[in-house]
Design a protein around this motif. Sequence first.
Motif, PDB file in Angstrom:
ATOM      1  N   ILE A   1       0.874  -1.169   0.000  1.00 44.40           N
ATOM      2  CA  ILE A   1       0.000   0.000   0.000  1.00 44.40           C
ATOM      3  C   ILE A   1       0.913   1.221   0.000  1.00 44.40           C
ATOM      4  CG2 ILE A   1      -1.890  -1.145   1.234  1.00 44.40           C
ATOM      5  CD1 ILE A   1      -0.765   0.529   3.742  1.00 44.40           C
ATOM      6  N   ILE A   2       0.325   2.390  -0.128  1.00 47.83           N
ATOM      7  CA  ILE A   2       1.087   3.624   0.030  1.00 47.83           C
ATOM      8  C   ILE A   2       0.677   4.233   1.361  1.00 47.83           C
ATOM      9  CG2 ILE A   2       1.576   5.927  -0.887  1.00 47.83           C
ATOM     10  CD1 ILE A   2       0.893   4.764  -3.683  1.00 47.83           C
ATOM     11  N   MET A   3       1.656   4.409   2.239  1.00 43.72           N
ATOM     12  CA  MET A   3       1.405   5.002   3.549  1.00 43.72           C
ATOM     13  C   MET A   3       2.305   6.220   3.691  1.00 43.72           C
ATOM     14  SD  MET A   3       1.243   3.194   7.286  1.00 43.72           S
ATOM     15  CE  MET A   3       2.813   3.469   8.083  1.00 43.72           C
ATOM     16  N   ASN A   4       1.673   7.364   3.875  1.00 35.84           N
ATOM     17  CA  ASN A   4       2.404   8.630   3.991  1.00 35.84           C
ATOM     18  C   ASN A   4       3.379   8.821   2.830  1.00 35.84           C
ATOM     19  OD1 ASN A   4       1.017   9.212   6.359  1.00 35.84           O
ATOM     20  ND2 ASN A   4       2.541   8.175   7.617  1.00 35.84           N
ATOM     21  N   GLY A   5       2.912   8.457   1.627  1.00 36.79           N
ATOM     22  CA  GLY A   5       3.686   8.693   0.414  1.00 36.79           C
ATOM     23  C   GLY A   5       4.700   7.628   0.046  1.00 36.79           C
ATOM     24  N   LYS A   6       4.812   6.575   0.854  1.00 41.91           N
ATOM     25  CA  LYS A   6       5.805   5.532   0.580  1.00 41.91           C
ATOM     26  C   LYS A   6       5.132   4.172   0.440  1.00 41.91           C
ATOM     27  CE  LYS A   6       9.451   7.868   3.083  1.00 41.91           C
ATOM     28  NZ  LYS A   6      10.382   7.859   4.183  1.00 41.91           N
ATOM     29  N   ALA A   7       5.673   3.357  -0.469  1.00 44.10           N
ATOM     30  CA  ALA A   7       5.197   1.990  -0.623  1.00 44.10           C
ATOM     31  C   ALA A   7       5.668   1.177   0.579  1.00 44.10           C
ATOM     32  CB  ALA A   7       5.739   1.381  -1.917  1.00 44.10           C
ATOM     33  N   VAL A   8       4.727   0.512   1.249  1.00 46.50           N
ATOM     34  CA  VAL A   8       5.065  -0.317   2.408  1.00 46.50           C
ATOM     35  C   VAL A   8       4.304  -1.634   2.335  1.00 46.50           C
ATOM     36  CG1 VAL A   8       5.564   1.646   3.942  1.00 46.50           C
ATOM     37  CG2 VAL A   8       3.289   0.658   3.930  1.00 46.50           C
ATOM     38  N   ASN A   9       4.888  -2.651   2.945  1.00 47.11           N
ATOM     39  CA  ASN A   9       4.216  -3.947   3.061  1.00 47.11           C
ATOM     40  C   ASN A   9       3.301  -3.883   4.273  1.00 47.11           C
ATOM     41  OD1 ASN A   9       5.604  -5.185   0.903  1.00 47.11           O
ATOM     42  ND2 ASN A   9       7.363  -5.529   2.222  1.00 47.11           N
ATOM     43  N   SER A  10       1.998  -3.886   4.046  1.00 45.91           N
ATOM     44  CA  SER A  10       1.046  -3.716   5.143  1.00 45.91           C
ATOM     45  C   SER A  10       1.036  -4.896   6.106  1.00 45.91           C
ATOM     46  CB  SER A  10      -0.358  -3.452   4.608  1.00 45.91           C
ATOM     47  OG  SER A  10      -0.834  -4.524   3.819  1.00 45.91           O
ATOM     48  N   CYS A  11       1.592  -6.030   5.698  1.00 43.42           N
ATOM     49  CA  CYS A  11       1.659  -7.186   6.606  1.00 43.42           C
ATOM     50  C   CYS A  11       2.700  -6.979   7.698  1.00 43.42           C
ATOM     51  CB  CYS A  11       1.928  -8.479   5.846  1.00 43.42           C
ATOM     52  SG  CYS A  11       3.615  -8.653   5.204  1.00 43.42           S
ATOM     53  N   LEU A  12       3.610  -6.020   7.494  1.00 44.53           N
ATOM     54  CA  LEU A  12       4.675  -5.763   8.465  1.00 44.53           C
ATOM     55  C   LEU A  12       4.387  -4.554   9.354  1.00 44.53           C
ATOM     56  CD1 LEU A  12       7.849  -6.327   6.263  1.00 44.53           C
ATOM     57  CD2 LEU A  12       6.713  -7.948   7.800  1.00 44.53           C
ATOM     58  N   VAL A  13       3.234  -3.925   9.169  1.00 47.45           N
ATOM     59  CA  VAL A  13       2.897  -2.715   9.912  1.00 47.45           C
ATOM     60  C   VAL A  13       1.819  -3.038  10.940  1.00 47.45           C
ATOM     61  CG1 VAL A  13       1.979  -0.362   9.704  1.00 47.45           C
ATOM     62  CG2 VAL A  13       3.429  -1.291   7.887  1.00 47.45           C
ATOM     63  N   LEU A  14       2.088  -2.708  12.189  1.00 44.85           N
ATOM     64  CA  LEU A  14       1.045  -2.809  13.209  1.00 44.85           C
ATOM     65  C   LEU A  14       0.088  -1.645  13.031  1.00 44.85           C
ATOM     66  CD1 LEU A  14       2.985  -3.860  16.426  1.00 44.85           C
ATOM     67  CD2 LEU A  14       1.326  -5.220  15.129  1.00 44.85           C
ATOM     68  N   GLY A  15      -1.159  -1.863  13.347  1.00 45.15           N
ATOM     69  CA  GLY A  15      -2.159  -0.818  13.200  1.00 45.15           C
ATOM     70  C   GLY A  15      -1.757   0.469  13.899  1.00 45.15           C
ATOM     71  N   ILE A  16      -1.221   0.360  15.099  1.00 46.56           N
ATOM     72  CA  ILE A  16      -0.836   1.545  15.868  1.00 46.56           C
ATOM     73  C   ILE A  16       0.163   2.410  15.103  1.00 46.56           C
ATOM     74  CG2 ILE A  16       0.999   0.387  17.168  1.00 46.56           C
ATOM     75  CD1 ILE A  16      -1.367   3.043  18.581  1.00 46.56           C
ATOM     76  N   GLN A  17       0.980   1.796  14.247  1.00 45.00           N
ATOM     77  CA  GLN A  17       1.953   2.544  13.454  1.00 45.00           C
ATOM     78  C   GLN A  17       1.271   3.372  12.360  1.00 45.00           C
ATOM     79  OE1 GLN A  17       4.219  -1.231  12.788  1.00 45.00           O
ATOM     80  NE2 GLN A  17       5.982   0.145  12.991  1.00 45.00           N
ATOM     81  N   ALA A  18       0.028   3.049  12.066  1.00 45.73           N
ATOM     82  CA  ALA A  18      -0.709   3.762  11.020  1.00 45.73           C
ATOM     83  C   ALA A  18      -1.619   4.844  11.595  1.00 45.73           C
ATOM     84  CB  ALA A  18      -1.525   2.766  10.199  1.00 45.73           C
ATOM     85  N   ASP A  19      -1.578   5.053  12.899  1.00 45.16           N
ATOM     86  CA  ASP A  19      -2.395   6.098  13.501  1.00 45.16           C
ATOM     87  C   ASP A  19      -1.999   7.445  12.905  1.00 45.16           C
ATOM     88  OD1 ASP A  19      -4.393   7.067  15.200  1.00 45.16           O
ATOM     89  OD2 ASP A  19      -2.952   7.488  16.802  1.00 45.16           O
ATOM     90  N   ASN A  20      -2.988   8.194  12.462  1.00 49.38           N
ATOM     91  CA  ASN A  20      -2.810   9.501  11.817  1.00 49.38           C
ATOM     92  C   ASN A  20      -2.101   9.426  10.467  1.00 49.38           C
ATOM     93  OD1 ASN A  20      -4.086  11.078  13.879  1.00 49.38           O
ATOM     94  ND2 ASN A  20      -2.300  10.618  15.146  1.00 49.38           N
ATOM     95  N   ALA A  21      -2.076   8.262   9.853  1.00 50.01           N
ATOM     96  CA  ALA A  21      -1.430   8.094   8.549  1.00 50.01           C
ATOM     97  C   ALA A  21      -2.404   8.377   7.408  1.00 50.01           C
ATOM     98  CB  ALA A  21      -0.883   6.676   8.407  1.00 50.01           C
ATOM     99  N   THR A  22      -1.820   8.689   6.276  1.00 46.78           N
ATOM    100  CA  THR A  22      -2.571   8.792   5.027  1.00 46.78           C
ATOM    101  C   THR A  22      -2.222   7.548   4.223  1.00 46.78           C
ATOM    102  OG1 THR A  22      -2.507  11.203   5.069  1.00 46.78           O
ATOM    103  CG2 THR A  22      -2.917  10.150   2.931  1.00 46.78           C
ATOM    104  N   ILE A  23      -3.249   6.792   3.883  1.00 46.04           N
ATOM    105  CA  ILE A  23      -3.063   5.490   3.233  1.00 46.04           C
ATOM    106  C   ILE A  23      -3.831   5.455   1.918  1.00 46.04           C
ATOM    107  CG2 ILE A  23      -3.588   3.022   3.436  1.00 46.04           C
ATOM    108  CD1 ILE A  23      -3.147   3.405   6.502  1.00 46.04           C
ATOM    109  N   ILE A  24      -3.177   4.897   0.906  1.00 43.51           N
ATOM    110  CA  ILE A  24      -3.845   4.639  -0.371  1.00 43.51           C
ATOM    111  C   ILE A  24      -3.725   3.150  -0.647  1.00 43.51           C
ATOM    112  CG2 ILE A  24      -3.986   5.175  -2.838  1.00 43.51           C
ATOM    113  CD1 ILE A  24      -2.335   7.729  -2.233  1.00 43.51           C
ATOM    114  N   THR A  25      -4.851   2.523  -0.938  1.00 47.00           N
ATOM    115  CA  THR A  25      -4.868   1.130  -1.363  1.00 47.00           C
ATOM    116  C   THR A  25      -5.243   1.109  -2.844  1.00 47.00           C
ATOM    117  OG1 THR A  25      -7.224   0.731  -0.911  1.00 47.00           O
ATOM    118  CG2 THR A  25      -5.678   0.427   0.939  1.00 47.00           C
ATOM    119  N   VAL A  26      -5.199  -0.046  -3.445  1.00 49.21           N
ATOM    120  CA  VAL A  26      -5.525  -0.152  -4.863  1.00 49.21           C
ATOM    121  C   VAL A  26      -6.948   0.349  -5.131  1.00 49.21           C
ATOM    122  CG1 VAL A  26      -6.351  -2.555  -4.858  1.00 49.21           C
ATOM    123  CG2 VAL A  26      -5.207  -1.598  -6.904  1.00 49.21           C
ATOM    124  N   GLU A  27      -7.842   0.206  -4.151  1.00 45.86           N
ATOM    125  CA  GLU A  27      -9.214   0.697  -4.321  1.00 45.86           C
ATOM    126  C   GLU A  27      -9.252   2.216  -4.464  1.00 45.86           C
ATOM    127  OE1 GLU A  27      -9.676  -3.168  -1.971  1.00 45.86           O
ATOM    128  OE2 GLU A  27      -8.302  -1.474  -1.919  1.00 45.86           O
TER     129      GLU A  27
END
Length: 154
Positions: free
Chosen positions: A52-78
Amino acid sequence: MSEIILDMNINGENISIQVPSNMRLIDILRVKLRLTGVKEGCGEGECGACTIIMNGKAVNSCLVLGIQADNATIITVEGLAKNGEMDILQQKFIEYGAIQCGFCTPGMLMSAKALLMHNPKPSKEEIREAIAGNLCRCTGYTPITKAIEAAVKV
């Protein structure tokens, strides 16, 4: 198990969601938010299917804990299509036959989109480097690379 509340912007929509504190981002996206375009392949960050794209960078969402995405901007393929019209990358993937089984496609698209967000005119080598973390067993990488190159020219 404790629960946390996460605030995120996902595909342009602000959301607040309560989840277990140890829940991975991929599970939040797929299970809680039903964004099933995010695929889980290896669960170890090796295949790139969950990119996915999180805060402008491609990241593997399987390696990210939800808490790390707090206040993040996320783009998925949808979130690539706008007003019912596919993103140019999606159009070119179809046109160039860069889609076979489709399992790697969302992750490939998101890696390519992250690249183009930061470098609208990448070289062939930069394209290859951007998708190096995404495995494809059907098309090989030639149609995928050509589709991204074609999107760059538009």
